[in-house]
Design a protein around this motif. Structure first.
Motif, short mmCIF file in Angstrom:
data_model
loop_
_atom_site.label_atom_id
_atom_site.label_comp_id
_atom_site.label_asym_id
_atom_site.label_seq_id
_atom_site.Cartn_x
_atom_site.Cartn_y
_atom_site.Cartn_z
N VAL B 201 0.84 -1.20 0.00
CA VAL B 201 0.00 0.00 0.00
C VAL B 201 0.88 1.25 0.00
O VAL B 201 0.64 2.20 -0.74
N GLY B 204 2.43 2.15 -3.25
CA GLY B 204 1.52 2.52 -4.33
C GLY B 204 1.45 1.50 -5.43
O GLY B 204 1.21 1.82 -6.59
N HIS B 205 1.70 0.21 -5.10
CA HIS B 205 1.59 -0.82 -6.13
C HIS B 205 0.14 -1.21 -6.33
O HIS B 205 -0.75 -0.73 -5.63
N LEU B 207 -3.04 -3.02 -5.79
CA LEU B 207 -3.54 -3.66 -4.58
C LEU B 207 -4.36 -4.90 -4.91
O LEU B 207 -4.27 -5.92 -4.25
N ASP B 228 -8.96 -1.12 -20.34
CA ASP B 228 -9.54 -0.53 -19.14
C ASP B 228 -10.85 0.18 -19.52
O ASP B 228 -11.20 0.22 -20.70
N TYR B 230 -11.63 3.02 -20.06
CA TYR B 230 -11.52 4.12 -21.03
C TYR B 230 -11.03 3.64 -22.38
O TYR B 230 -10.75 4.44 -23.26
N ASN B 232 -8.18 1.97 -22.95
CA ASN B 232 -6.73 1.89 -23.10
C ASN B 232 -6.26 0.48 -22.78
O ASN B 232 -6.76 -0.15 -21.85
#
Lengths: 450, 303
Positions: B201, B204-205, B207, B228, B230, B232
């Protein structure tokens, strides 16, 4: 004859003829195969009831023929052999597993002597002074099926499954063997018929409760069942050592697993739960009428299926252990506990044999020990220096450490380090993390609140 | 096996004379053992050799049981076959199916020395066998008088208890030595599940589990990145092995194809059913199963 020298066991096989052996052997195989069909149905039905659903209920009365249908389906599936497999070992492995699992019941006494076609014969194929060790030997050879199956598939997950299985079975066999030693000490024999005979007055589960608990835990580990089914953990290893098997070869592994469950249940029944002896109360009726003839088969089966029910119950209620936890239980808890228990039982048995202490003296000693333990618990412990409690108002920060916890109503999330990092990354234009570019819905998604 | 175990002691003749059943057992087991022993010598794969050894061991256990040494027979299987050979196999398994032993001489003249030593052994054994006398075996009855395990126990724990204790002390010392020698001092604090989660956490990897790859319909499509919300492509959805090997499919092409399909459907809204695969798929420079297979073969060679 060597018989006299080799087998001072309680069961008397002197009247047995060759055709009686054949009948008993065939009956054992038939019993095991039908029991497996029943066990699969039983397991699915019981687990279903525990999860508030009906379970198999379509084929036959109560869905009893479901496992027969499953077996037929397995038979008619395509029998694949992996191209890169080691062919011979790949085919032999399931055979080893099944063959070894079929051997155990040869020494399990299903009842006392009965009259069969005019011959007085024990309800047991054979027995010898090291029958329980023979069971352990069969179990340890049976593991080769799993190990070789996983290796011969030439595939990663099966190999990992079989490596796990090797470690698992070797570790838990130690605890299992040690827990059985205390039974040997009290019964004075390793022959199954004599162990059952020695439980005439009291079942060994009561005086040897710790050993029974250790045995139960290690039997679940030994049969690769939940919560210890790490060799075939489907979340991690697809289905472990049998991933590359299909059709009848897969069915053989399946069969071996369920027969092994029956085996360890039968051993638990024979060594701890009184074998074929009728439960207390029933055994007193009419001068032990229910402990003679064919009645004991019923008590044996009831106990066997009670242990099987326990297997299913555990499966329905306990989660799978992590591998390191599992190994810790085996090596750091079960084996030391079993060792200590064996030493205790040996000391008590030595006192009884060599100093002729009777049971009441031992009970008195145990009571004194128990009172001492209780008193030691009453003595207040020395107070440890407690770290000074932080003064001032306690602030509980549920978001400490950056965990994405949803806020309660009225709470506002602190600025998220992740969002800040993401914004910084977007500014720099670094492409280390995929940044949503088109149609990002909000610029500061971390501020919620109500 | 169990029937045999039951049958053998019952029909063994008295006084060490082999009876018919024991002889039959011997003539069944002896060829099996010889074949397995030869297999141990000539098998190319280490695991096959280990398997042959297991067959020899189990047959030997049968022989022991037939000779009246029930305890020894069963313990042979439990200890040697069940535990020690299993540990051997445990190590051998990690070698893999594909590899076989290389027959290159690592020590000069090793093969010739081996042959000479073997010839010497054969000569010695032949001499022993040729001059051996087989007197009537005595004492089996007395040794097994109470029962075989009790007889063994008396010999070990009454007659030779001092040697037993010495061996026990030696084994405990060896076990402690192994523990001490393999013990490593922990350099940093222990990292448990909790600490690892905190680190993840904090760093910032990702999760959640990584996204699964995108398209399943065309071939085994592990190489197609997922998209994703959007639109991408998500690089992380393709297994790292494929990415490292350069076998990842071009997500842009797939996205463009999806756009074309959507556009086509918008142009002809009543087209029913929608095409399972893009009719213009051949025109797109999309990786096909043949390419994927070829790529795998190439990589396999270079590995």
């Amino acid at each position: 004859m060597l018989t006299a020298a080799i087998a001072p066991v309680t069961a008397d096989f002197s009247n047995d003829t060759w055709w009686l052996w054949v009948i008993k052997a065939v009956a054992i195989i038939a019993f095991l195969l039908t029991s497996v069909l029943f066990a699969i149905w039983f397991e699915r039905k019981v687990v279903a009831r525990m999860q508030v659903r009906p379970g198999p209920n379509v084929h036959g009365p109560f869905g009893l023929l479901q496992s027969l249908a499953d077996a037929m389906k397995l038979l008619f599936k395509e029998d694949m052999t992996v191209t890169a497999a080691d062919k011979v070992v790949y085919v032999v492995a399931p055979m080893i597993a099944v063959f070894c699992s079929l051997l155990t019941f040869a020494v399990i006494p299903l009842g006392p002597s009965v009259s069969m076609f005019g011959h007085e014969t024990p309800l047991q194929l054979t027995d010898f002074p090291v029958a329980v060790l023979y069971i352990l030997a069969c179990a340890s050879v049976g593991v080769y099926g799993i190990v070789l199956g996983g290796w011969a598939s030439n595939s990663t997950y099966p190999l990992l499954g079989s490596v796990r299985s090797t470690a698992q079975v070797i570790s838990y066999e130690l605890a299992m063997g040690l827990s059985l030693v205390s039974v040997f000490l009290l019964a004075g024999s390793m022959s199954t018929s004599q162990i059952v005979e020695s439980q005439n007055t009291i079942w060994w589960v009561l005086p040897l409760l710790p050993a029974f608990v250790i045995y139960v835990v290690s039997m679940v580990g030994e049969t690769n069942r939940l919560p210890f089914d790490l060799p075939e953990a489907e979340g991690e290893l697809v289905s472990g050592y049998m991933t590359e098997y299909s059709s009848m070869k897969f069915a053989w592994f399946f069969l071996a697993e369920y027969i092994n469950m029956l085996n360890v249940s039968a051993v638990a029944t024979t060594l701890f739960l009184g074998g074929w002896h009728a439960p207390f109360g029933i055994s007193q009726i009419n001068d032990g009428m229910f402990n003679e003839g064919w009645w004991p088969v019923l008590w044996f089966l009831v106990k066997l299926w009670a242990v099987m029910f326990f297997f299913v119950w555990v499966r329905g209620s306990v989660l799978r252990f992590r591998y390191d936890q599992f190994m810790n239980i085996g090596w750091k808890r079960l084996i030391p506990a079993a060792l200590v228990w064996v030493v205790l039982v040996a000391v008590v048995q030595g006192l009884r044999t060599f100093w002729h202490l009777d049971r009441s003296a031992l009970f008195a000693a145990a009571a004194v020990l128990g009172v001492l333990v209780v008193i030691s618990l009453l003595i207040p412990e020395k107070k440890k220096p407690v770290a000074a409690a932080p003064t001032g108002p306690q602030v509980f920060d549920p978001y400490a450490g950056g965990y994405p916890v949803p806020p309660l109503p009225g709470q506002v999330l602190p600025p998220s380090p992740r969002a800040q990092r993401r914004a910084a990354a977007a500014l720099v234009g670094s492409s280390s993390e995929p940044v949503p570019t088109a149609g990002t819905p909000e610029t500061d998604p971390e501020v919620h609140g109500g | 096996m169990s029937a045999l175990v039951a049958a053998v002691p019952a029909v063994l003749a008295e006084g060490g004379q082999t009876s018919g059943a024991e002889e039959a057992l011997f003539w069944v087991l002896a060829p099996v053992m010889v074949l397995a022993a030869l297999g141990l010598l000539f098998a190319r794969k280490a695991v096959h050799a280990a398997l042959s050894l297991i067959v020899v061991m189990i047959s030997l256990a049968f022989m022991y049981v037939a000779q009246g040494a029930v305890f020894l027979g069963v313990v042979q299987v439990v200890v040697y076959t069940g535990a020690i050979m299993m540990l051997f196999l445990f190590v051998l398994m990690l070698v893999g199916v594909g590899s076989s032993d290389s027959l290159v001489e690592t020590i000069r003249g090793q093969r010739w020395a081996g042959w000479i030593a073997a010839l010497g052994l054969v000569a010695v054994l032949a001499g022993v066998l040729g001059t051996a006398l087989y007197p009537e075996s005595v004492g089996l009855e007395e040794a097994n008088a109470r029962s075989n395990p009790e007889g063994v126990a008396e010999v070990i724990f009454a007659d030779h208890v001092f040697a037993m204790e010495v061996v026990g002390a030696l084994l405990v010392t060896a076990a402690l030595g192994a523990l001490v020698l393999t013990h490593r001092r922990r350099l940093g604090p222990k990292r448990g599940q909790r600490e690892l989660a905190d680190l993840r956490v904090e760093g910032g990897h990702h999760l959640a589990p990584l996204p699964a790859p995108g398209v399943y319909a065309r071939h085994n499509a592990m190489d197609v990145p997922a998209l994703d919300p959007y639109g991408n492509p998500l690089e992380s959805s393709v297994p790292r092995v494929l990415r490292v090997r350069g076998q990842e499919a071009d997500a842009a092409e797939y996205a463009a194809r999806i756009d074309r399909v959507l556009a086509g459907r918008a142009a002809k809204p009543d087209e029913n059913p929608p095409p399972a695969a893009d009719p213009a798929g051949q025109a797109v420079n999309a990786p096909d199963i043949a390419d994927a297979v070829a790529g795998v073969d190439l990589e396999g060679e270079t590995k």
